[in-house]
Design a protein around this motif. Structure first.
Motif, short mmCIF file in Angstrom:
data_model
loop_
_atom_site.label_atom_id
_atom_site.label_comp_id
_atom_site.label_asym_id
_atom_site.label_seq_id
_atom_site.Cartn_x
_atom_site.Cartn_y
_atom_site.Cartn_z
N GLY A 94 -65.46 -29.90 61.52
CA GLY A 94 -66.45 -30.84 60.87
C GLY A 94 -67.01 -31.99 61.49
O GLY A 94 -68.06 -32.16 61.31
N PHE A 95 -66.12 -32.75 62.02
CA PHE A 95 -66.27 -33.60 62.93
C PHE A 95 -67.19 -33.45 63.79
O PHE A 95 -68.29 -34.10 63.89
N THR A 124 -70.73 -32.71 62.61
CA THR A 124 -71.21 -33.73 62.04
C THR A 124 -72.12 -34.56 63.28
O THR A 124 -73.18 -35.02 63.16
N SER A 168 -59.74 -30.72 54.28
CA SER A 168 -60.34 -31.44 55.00
C SER A 168 -61.26 -30.49 56.12
O SER A 168 -60.87 -29.63 56.60
N PRO A 169 -62.26 -31.43 56.41
CA PRO A 169 -63.22 -30.89 57.41
C PRO A 169 -62.38 -30.57 58.74
O PRO A 169 -62.58 -29.79 59.54
N GLY A 170 -61.83 -31.58 59.25
CA GLY A 170 -61.02 -31.34 60.34
C GLY A 170 -61.74 -31.69 61.68
O GLY A 170 -63.07 -32.44 61.60
#
Length: 103
Positions: free
Chosen positions: A34-35, A38, A29-31
């Motif tokens: 990643g958040f 984004t 998962s991006p975790g």
């Protein structure tokens, strides 16, 4: 009919194995990183759109002002041309038509 049911019944009662995931879902998962990435991209896009709209508005205002200045310049030229045309009339030329000069 009994043969058809007997044929379906053994397949329905045999358990099917469920596959076990080979990869840990938490690792793919991006975790948080990643958040955050984004979110930063979204904020950058919002600021770019805001700046673009400001520049478009500024360009429109400048175009409107330029149109007003052009219209005023054309009006001034028209007035000047009218005054020049009026000055071109020679009152002495009226005397050449045989009329007596006016005192």
């Amino acid at each position: 009919m009994q043969h058809a049911i007997a044929g379906i019944l053994p397949t329905a009662t045999t358990p099917t194995p469920t596959p076990t995931p080979a990869v840990d879902p938490n690792l793919v998962s991006p975790g948080v990183v990643g958040f955050l990435f984004t979110a930063l991209i979204a904020i950058a896009v919002i600021f770019l759109v805001w700046d673009m709209m400001r520049r478009i508005r500024r360009g429109r205002v400048r175009a409107d002002i330029q149109e007003q200045l052009d219209a005023e310049e054309q009006a001034a030229r028209a007035v000047e041309a009218t005054e020049v045309d009026d000055q071109g009339i020679d009152p002495a030329a009226d005397d050449d038509r045989g009329e007596a000069p006016r005192p």
